[in-house]
Design a protein around this motif. Structure first.
Motif, PDB file in Angstrom:
ATOM      1  N   VAL A 142      35.906  33.431  49.205  1.00 56.95           N
ATOM      2  CA  VAL A 142      35.995  32.777  47.889  1.00 56.95           C
ATOM      3  C   VAL A 142      37.348  33.083  47.267  1.00 56.95           C
ATOM      4  CG1 VAL A 142      34.997  32.582  45.591  1.00 56.95           C
ATOM      5  CG2 VAL A 142      33.513  33.045  47.537  1.00 56.95           C
ATOM      6  N   GLY A 143      38.050  32.081  46.858  1.00 59.14           N
ATOM      7  CA  GLY A 143      39.306  32.297  46.158  1.00 59.14           C
ATOM      8  C   GLY A 143      40.501  32.205  47.089  1.00 59.14           C
ATOM      9  N   PRO A 144      41.721  32.390  46.599  1.00 56.20           N
ATOM     10  CA  PRO A 144      42.067  32.983  45.313  1.00 56.20           C
ATOM     11  C   PRO A 144      41.707  32.146  44.076  1.00 56.20           C
ATOM     12  CG  PRO A 144      44.022  32.116  46.375  1.00 56.20           C
ATOM     13  CD  PRO A 144      42.919  32.059  47.379  1.00 56.20           C
ATOM     14  N   ILE A 145      41.656  30.811  44.222  1.00 60.79           N
ATOM     15  CA  ILE A 145      41.345  30.017  43.034  1.00 60.79           C
ATOM     16  C   ILE A 145      39.830  29.910  42.912  1.00 60.79           C
ATOM     17  CG2 ILE A 145      41.646  27.799  41.900  1.00 60.79           C
ATOM     18  CD1 ILE A 145      44.211  27.448  43.501  1.00 60.79           C
ATOM     19  N   HIS A 146      39.320  30.221  41.730  1.00 63.98           N
ATOM     20  CA  HIS A 146      37.876  30.222  41.527  1.00 63.98           C
ATOM     21  C   HIS A 146      37.433  28.983  40.770  1.00 63.98           C
ATOM     22  CE1 HIS A 146      37.778  34.295  43.001  1.00 63.98           C
ATOM     23  NE2 HIS A 146      38.803  34.573  42.216  1.00 63.98           N
ATOM     24  N   ALA A 147      36.120  28.822  40.687  1.00 61.99           N
ATOM     25  CA  ALA A 147      35.576  27.613  40.065  1.00 61.99           C
ATOM     26  C   ALA A 147      35.853  27.551  38.568  1.00 61.99           C
ATOM     27  CB  ALA A 147      34.081  27.538  40.331  1.00 61.99           C
ATOM     28  N   GLY A 148      35.906  28.695  37.917  1.00 60.48           N
ATOM     29  CA  GLY A 148      36.096  28.686  36.469  1.00 60.48           C
ATOM     30  C   GLY A 148      37.556  28.749  36.089  1.00 60.48           C
ATOM     31  N   VAL A 149      37.795  28.964  34.811  1.00 60.06           N
ATOM     32  CA  VAL A 149      39.160  29.138  34.330  1.00 60.06           C
ATOM     33  C   VAL A 149      39.422  30.639  34.285  1.00 60.06           C
ATOM     34  CG1 VAL A 149      40.787  28.642  32.484  1.00 60.06           C
ATOM     35  CG2 VAL A 149      38.914  27.062  32.943  1.00 60.06           C
ATOM     36  N   ILE A 150      39.722  31.213  35.448  1.00 59.29           N
ATOM     37  CA  ILE A 150      40.001  32.650  35.493  1.00 59.29           C
ATOM     38  C   ILE A 150      41.179  32.912  36.425  1.00 59.29           C
ATOM     39  CG2 ILE A 150      37.684  33.448  34.917  1.00 59.29           C
ATOM     40  CD1 ILE A 150      37.274  34.038  37.891  1.00 59.29           C
ATOM     41  N   GLU A 151      41.581  34.178  36.458  1.00 57.66           N
ATOM     42  CA  GLU A 151      42.722  34.549  37.275  1.00 57.66           C
ATOM     43  C   GLU A 151      42.348  34.543  38.761  1.00 57.66           C
ATOM     44  OE1 GLU A 151      44.919  38.056  35.713  1.00 57.66           O
ATOM     45  OE2 GLU A 151      43.261  38.120  34.312  1.00 57.66           O
ATOM     46  N   PRO A 152      43.367  34.497  39.625  1.00 54.20           N
ATOM     47  CA  PRO A 152      43.090  34.394  41.047  1.00 54.20           C
ATOM     48  C   PRO A 152      42.930  35.739  41.771  1.00 54.20           C
ATOM     49  CG  PRO A 152      45.417  34.046  40.659  1.00 54.20           C
ATOM     50  CD  PRO A 152      44.779  34.295  39.316  1.00 54.20           C
ATOM     51  N   GLY A 153      42.081  35.724  42.771  1.00 57.44           N
ATOM     52  CA  GLY A 153      41.868  36.867  43.655  1.00 57.44           C
ATOM     53  C   GLY A 153      40.930  36.410  44.748  1.00 57.44           C
ATOM     54  N   HIS A 154      40.991  37.057  45.906  1.00 60.23           N
ATOM     55  CA  HIS A 154      40.148  36.603  47.016  1.00 60.23           C
ATOM     56  C   HIS A 154      38.995  37.573  47.264  1.00 60.23           C
ATOM     57  CE1 HIS A 154      39.311  34.437  50.788  1.00 60.23           C
ATOM     58  NE2 HIS A 154      38.936  35.619  51.212  1.00 60.23           N
ATOM     59  N   PHE A 155      37.813  37.021  47.437  1.00 63.39           N
ATOM     60  CA  PHE A 155      36.638  37.833  47.761  1.00 63.39           C
ATOM     61  C   PHE A 155      36.109  37.415  49.127  1.00 63.39           C
ATOM     62  CE2 PHE A 155      36.650  37.321  43.086  1.00 63.39           C
ATOM     63  CZ  PHE A 155      36.863  38.641  42.745  1.00 63.39           C
ATOM     64  N   ARG A 156      35.948  38.385  50.004  1.00 60.30           N
ATOM     65  CA  ARG A 156      35.391  38.076  51.330  1.00 60.30           C
ATOM     66  C   ARG A 156      34.055  38.798  51.477  1.00 60.30           C
ATOM     67  NH1 ARG A 156      38.187  36.660  56.152  1.00 60.30           N
ATOM     68  NH2 ARG A 156      39.590  35.602  54.713  1.00 60.30           N
ATOM     69  N   PHE A 157      33.011  37.987  51.529  1.00 62.47           N
ATOM     70  CA  PHE A 157      31.672  38.568  51.632  1.00 62.47           C
ATOM     71  C   PHE A 157      31.250  38.626  53.091  1.00 62.47           C
ATOM     72  CE2 PHE A 157      31.975  36.405  47.592  1.00 62.47           C
ATOM     73  CZ  PHE A 157      31.488  37.346  46.711  1.00 62.47           C
ATOM     74  N   MET A 158      30.778  39.776  53.502  1.00 61.36           N
ATOM     75  CA  MET A 158      30.197  39.899  54.825  1.00 61.36           C
ATOM     76  C   MET A 158      28.690  40.011  54.632  1.00 61.36           C
ATOM     77  SD  MET A 158      33.219  42.299  55.642  1.00 61.36           S
ATOM     78  CE  MET A 158      34.694  41.487  55.066  1.00 61.36           C
ATOM     79  N   CYS A 159      27.990  38.995  55.096  1.00 64.33           N
ATOM     80  CA  CYS A 159      26.574  38.881  54.745  1.00 64.33           C
ATOM     81  C   CYS A 159      25.689  38.889  55.978  1.00 64.33           C
ATOM     82  CB  CYS A 159      26.298  37.553  54.033  1.00 64.33           C
ATOM     83  SG  CYS A 159      27.348  37.265  52.625  1.00 64.33           S
ATOM     84  N   TYR A 160      24.486  39.341  55.798  1.00 64.93           N
ATOM     85  CA  TYR A 160      23.427  38.998  56.752  1.00 64.93           C
ATOM     86  C   TYR A 160      22.387  38.241  55.944  1.00 64.93           C
ATOM     87  CZ  TYR A 160      21.735  43.524  54.996  1.00 64.93           C
ATOM     88  OH  TYR A 160      21.370  44.574  54.194  1.00 64.93           O
TER      89      TYR A 160
END
Lengths: 247, 520
Positions: free
Chosen positions: B162-180
C-alpha cells in the motif's frame, strides 16, 4: 437514541453559508502595500523574508513564495507592508501571484473548456510530495461539515483513475517524484494540475534543498495556484469555483 | 526500568513563589553546556555508562551522531533522562566513519531506529543490528525503490503493498503487509518519501531566524517543534523568557494538542464509519484552530513563537473570545464523547484492536500518547518546573494499549488541556501585553561558543527533541531534530500483528504519526 438527538441538537448547522463572503477572523492573508515611499535604499523586508518572496523598486510580493510569516511587515520602517484578512488569492498563472500596490491583479480567469467539462463535477486526487501535513490538513478540512466542498460537486477521490485534477502539495521530494508522475499518468484525460501551498508553487522554504526535484511542474504547468503556508480552505475553494466559472 | 505516577500531578501551588522560581531556573527538560566540559568516553566505557543509566531508571531520549573537528571522526551522543525528575544528561563517545561497532540494539532494543539513522548518516555500522534497514533514503532519487523488504514464504501467505500514495489526503509512505489469510503476520513500514533534508537546511543560516523551517518539520506540530527550538536557542544565548511568554507558549501548545486530538478522533470515527463523530469532532477542531488563528493569524500557529518572544495580539476582547470558544468545545464535546464511547459499534471496532503492551512500549522506547495508552505515565508536562504545574493538571494514562485506549487518552487529554487553558487565560488577562516581546537588552544573535543545548517539549504525539551545537565562532555546527514519530512508527508495526488487515486504517489513525517528521 437520546444521546444522538442531543448531539444533533448541539451540532446545529455548522456549514459556512457562503464561502464567497465568509470572514476568517484574525487570518493573516492577502498582503497590502500602502502608497507610501520606501526609505531610501532600504532592503529590510527583503532580507527578513525567509523565502525571497519580495521584489524591490517597486515593492512587490510573490505570493507563490510568501509563507505569510509577517516578518516583512514587522521590520518595514515605513509601514508599507501589512497583511489583511483577505483569502482570495488563488491565481491561474504564476506571474499573477506577484502583487504590488494593486492587489486586484490576483485573479482566476474562468476557463471556458474547464467550465464545460468540469463545471458541474470535479474530482480531485491529492498527492503530497514532501508536504508537511499543513496543506494536507487544510485540504482535508475542505471536506468537513464547515467548508463542505462536496456541496459544489467538488470532492477528493481515492483513486487517480477517478480524478480530473491532481492537487499537489509539498516541494516534490526526489523520493516522491516518480510516484507523483505515476499518479498523474494514471489519471484519464482530460486532466490538470493544481498547485497548493508555497512549497508546491515555488519550492517555498525548500527551494534550496538538494533533494527536491521540480521537473514535474515544468512539464505539467498548473492551471491553478493556491498560495499560503498552508492555504486557508477558503482560498482553495474560491480559487476552484472561479476556475470553474461558478458563481 | 521503572515508571511511577507523579504524586504531585494534581498539585496547584502558590503561584507567586512558583513564578519567581520559574524565572530563575531553566525548565528541567532542557540541558545546556560547554562541549569541552565533559569527557568523550571510550566506546566500552560509553556502553557501560549507558547500561548503568538505563538500569537505574533513566531512559534514552535520543542517540545521534554529530561531526567532530576531525573529518573522519564522528561523535555518538546519547541523551538520557531520569524519569522521575526529567534531569537530562549527555554522554558521548567517538567512532571513525566507516568503522563498525557492536550494536547496542541487541541489549537496548529502543535504540534500533537511532542506530539505523547513524549508519545512514555517517556510515558507522552497528554490527549484528537485527534490523539494519534504511530510514529515509537521503541520497539521490531511485534509492527509495530498493528497500530490502522481508518476504513471507509459504503456501497460504500473501503480501499486500500500500502506498506511497494513499487513498486519503495524507502524506506518503509505503506499507507492506505480510499476511496469512486476512491476518497480518508482519507489517513493514518503509518511509523516506518525505525527505526534504531539513537538518541540512537549518545549518548555514542565521540560527535565530530558523523558525519558519522549524514550523514545517511536522506541520501539525508546529508549536511543539518551535518551542523546543526557541528554548534551545535561548539557552545558548543565556536568556530566559519571562513567565508571560512561557504561558502563551503553553496556551499555543495546548490549542495545538486539542486541535490535533480532535482531528485524530474525527479521523478514527470516520475510519469506522461512525459519522456523527467525524462531523462533530471535525467542527470542534475548526473552533480550536480558529482560536489559534484569532491569536496569531494562522490556524497552525505559524508565526506565533519566535526566539525570545511570542507574537500575538492579546487583549481582553480576544481573550474573552478564546474563552468562549473553549467553553463551547467543553460543552459540546461531552455529548459526542458519550455517544462515541457508548456506541456498541465503536467499542466493537476499537476494543482489543491494534494492541501494544506496556512491556513492548518500554522495550522499544515508545513515547508520548502511544506510551501513555499502555499504562506508562510518561509526560514531560508533569515535571517540576513545568508551567503546567501552576494550574491543576493531570497526566492521562490508559491501560489497554489498543485503539480504544488511544481514543480515550485523546478524549481525556482534551478535557485536561481545556481545563488548564481556562486557568491560563484568566492568568493571561492579568499580565501586561508588553511583556510578550523580546526584552530590551536581550541579545539573541550571539550564542555561547563551543556549546550545546538540548530541549524537549511534550507535543501532542509525544516528546519533541531539538539538539543544537555551536562551534568556536558561535555559529551553528550541528542541528538534530527528533520527532516522536521516529520511535513510534514501530509501534504501529507491532500493533497490527495478528489483526485483520482491514483494521489497518483504524490502527494507523489511532497513532496518527508524522511522515515528514520522521523523514525530515
Amino acid at each position: 437514541m437520546l444521546k444522538a438527538i442531543k448531539v444533533k441538537f448541539t451540532q446545529g448547522k455548522q456549514y459556512v453559508p457562503d464561502v464567497r463572503t465568509a470572514k476568517p477572523k484574525g487570518f493573516r492573508g492577502v498582503p497590502k502595500l500602502a502608497d507610501v515611499p520606501c526609505e531610501s535604499s532600504c532592503t529590510a523586508c527583503q532580507s527578513a523574508c525567509p523565502t525571497a518572496a519580495i521584489l524591490l523598486n517597486p515593492v512587490r510580493i510573490d505570493l507563490g513564495k510568501c509563507i505569510f510569516c509577517d516578518e516583512c511587515a514587522r521590520i518595514c520602517p515605513s509601514k508599507k507592508i501589512s497583511f489583511t484578512e483577505g483569502y482570495k488569492m488563488a491565481s491561474d498563472s504564476r506571474e499573477g501571484l506577484i502583487v504590488g500596490e494593486n492587489v486586484e491583479s490576483i485573479r482566476v480567469k474562468a476557463s471556458e473548456t474547464i467550465h464545460r467539462i468540469f463545471g458541474r463535477s470535479l474530482k480531485l486526487r491529492s498527492v503530497s510530495a514532501g508536504g508537511c501535513n499543513g496543506c494536507e490538513l487544510e485540504l482535508n478540512a475542505l471536506g468537513n461539515v464547515n467548508f463542505d466542498m462536496g456541496r459544489f460537486g467538488i470532492e477528493f477521490v481515492a483513486s487517480p483513475r477517478h480524478a480530473d485534477a491532481l492537487v499537489l502539495s509539498g516541494p516534490i521530494t526526489n523520493n516522491m517524484a516518480r510516484s507523483l508522475e505515476m499518479a498523474y499518468e494514471g489519471m484519464p484525460d482530460p486532466k490538470f494540475v493544481i498547485a497548493v501551498g508555497a512549497c508546491a508553487i515555488s519550492g517555498g522554504l525548500f527551494e534550496e534543498s538538494k533533494v527536491v526535484s521540480r521537473e514535474f511542474l515544468v512539464r505539467f504547468q498548473p492551471k491553478l495556484y493556491v498560495p499560503g503556508c498552508p492555504p486557508h480552505p477558503l482560498t482553495f475553494v474560491n480559487g476552484i469555483l472561479d476556475l470553474l466559472g461558478r458563481p | 526500568m521503572s515508571f511511577t505516577v507523579s504524586s504531585q500531578s494534581k498539585d496547584c501551588r502558590d503561584k507567586q513563589t512558583d513564578f519567581s522560581r520559574e524565572r530563575d531556573n531553566p525548565p528541567p527538560f532542557s540541558l545546556t553546556g560547554k562541549v569541552g566540559e565533559f569527557s568523550v568516553l571510550e566506546f566500552m566505557e560509553f556502553q557501560r555508562a549507558l547500561k548503568e543509566r538505563l538500569s537505574d531508571g533513566s531512559r534514552v531520549i535520543s542517540f545521534f551522531g554529530s561531526p567532530s573537528s576531525q573529518e573522519r571522526e564522528v561523535y555518538l551522543n546519547a541523551v538520557v533522562a531520569k524519569e522521575e525528575t526529567g534531569a537530562l544528561q549527555l554522554i558521548r563517545t567517538r567512532r571513525n566513519r566507516a568503522e563498525s561497532y557492536p550494536s547496542l540494539t541487541l541489549e537496548h532494543p529502543e535504540l534500533q531506529c537511532f542506530e539505523r539513522e547513524i549508519y545512514e548518516q555517517y556510515g558507522i555500522r552497528p554490527s549484528d543490528h537485527p534490523w539494519l534497514k534504511p530510514i529515509r533514503f537521503p541520497g539521490s532519487s531511485g534509492g527509495v525503490e530498493t528497500y530490502p523488504f522481508y518476504q513471507l514464504e509459504g503456501k497460504e501467505v500473501h503480501e499486500v503493498g500500500v502506498g506511497p500514495i494513499h487513498a486519503g489526503v495524507i502524506e506518503p509512505g509505503h506499507f507492506r503487509f505480510m499476511c496469512y489469510g486476512e491476518k497480518v503476520h508482519h507489517l513493514e513500514i518503509q518511509l523516506g518519501y518525505q525527505h526534504r533534508d531539513v537538518e541540512k537546511l537549518l545549518l548555514g543560516r542565521e540560527p535565530w531566524k530558523l523558525t519558519s523551517w522549524i514550523e514545517t518539520i511536522s506541520g501539525d506540530s508546529s508549536i511543539a517543534h518551535t518551542w523546543a527550538y526557541c528554548t534551545a536557542w535561548e539557552n545558548l544565548c543565556g536568556m530566559q523568557v519571562n513567565w508571560s511568554v512561557r504561558l502563551v507558549r503553553g496556551i499555543a501548545l495546548e490549542l495545538e494538542r486539542i486541535a490535533m486530538h480532535l482531528a485524530g478522533l474525527a479521523g478514527m470515527a470516520t475510519d469506522i464509519g461512525f459519522l456523527p463523530g467525524g462531523a462533530v469532532y471535525g467542527r470542534l477542531r475548526t473552533t480550536a484552530i480558529n482560536s489559534s488563528m484569532r491569536l496569531c493569524g494562522s490556524r497552525f500557529g505559524r508565526g506565533w513563537l519566535r526566539p525570545g518572544e511570542v507574537r500575538c495580539v492579546v487583549n481582553a476582547e480576544i481573550i474573552d473570545e478564546i474563552h468562549a470558544n473553549l467553553k463551547l468545545i467543553e460543552n459540546d464535546i461531552q455529548g459526542i464523547n458519550d455517544l462515541f464511547t457508548d456506541s456498541k459499534t465503536v467499542q466493537h471496532r476499537l476494543k482489543g484492536t491494534g494492541r501494544i503492551s506496556r512491556d513492548q512500549a518500554i522495550l522499544m522506547g515508545f513515547v508520548g500518547m502511544a506510551a501513555r495508552s499502555t499504562g506508562i505515565p510518561m509526560d514531560l508536562r508533569r515535571l517540576r518546573g513545568s508551567i503546567y504545574r501552576a494550574f491543576p493538571f493531570n497526566t492521562i494514562v490508559e491501560e489497554s494499549g489498543d485503539c480504544w485506549a488511544r481514543a480515550l487518552v485523546r478524549i481525556r487529554e482534551i478535557d485536561e488541556s481545556l481545563h488548564w487553558l481556562l486557568f491560563a487565560l484568566e492568568e493571561l488577562k492579568t499580565l501586561p501585553a508588553t511583556s510578550l516581546g523580546v526584552p530590551p537588552g536581550a541579545n539573541l544573535q550571539e550564542a555561547k561558543r563551543n556549546s550545546f543545548s538540548v530541549a524537549l517539549i511534550e507535543g501532542w504525539r509525544g516528546e519533541v527533541v531539538h539538539y543544537l551545537e555551536t562551534d568556536s565562532e558561535g555559529r551553528l555546527a550541528h542541528y538534530k531534530v527528533q520527532d516522536p514519530s521516529l520511535r513510534n512508527w514501530f509501534a504501529l508495526a507491532l500493533a497490527v500483528r495478528n489483526n485483520d488487515i482491514s483494521d489497518f486504517p483504524i490502527c494507523n489513525k489511532s497513532f496518527d504519526l508524522s511522515y515528514c517528521g520522521h523523514d525530515l
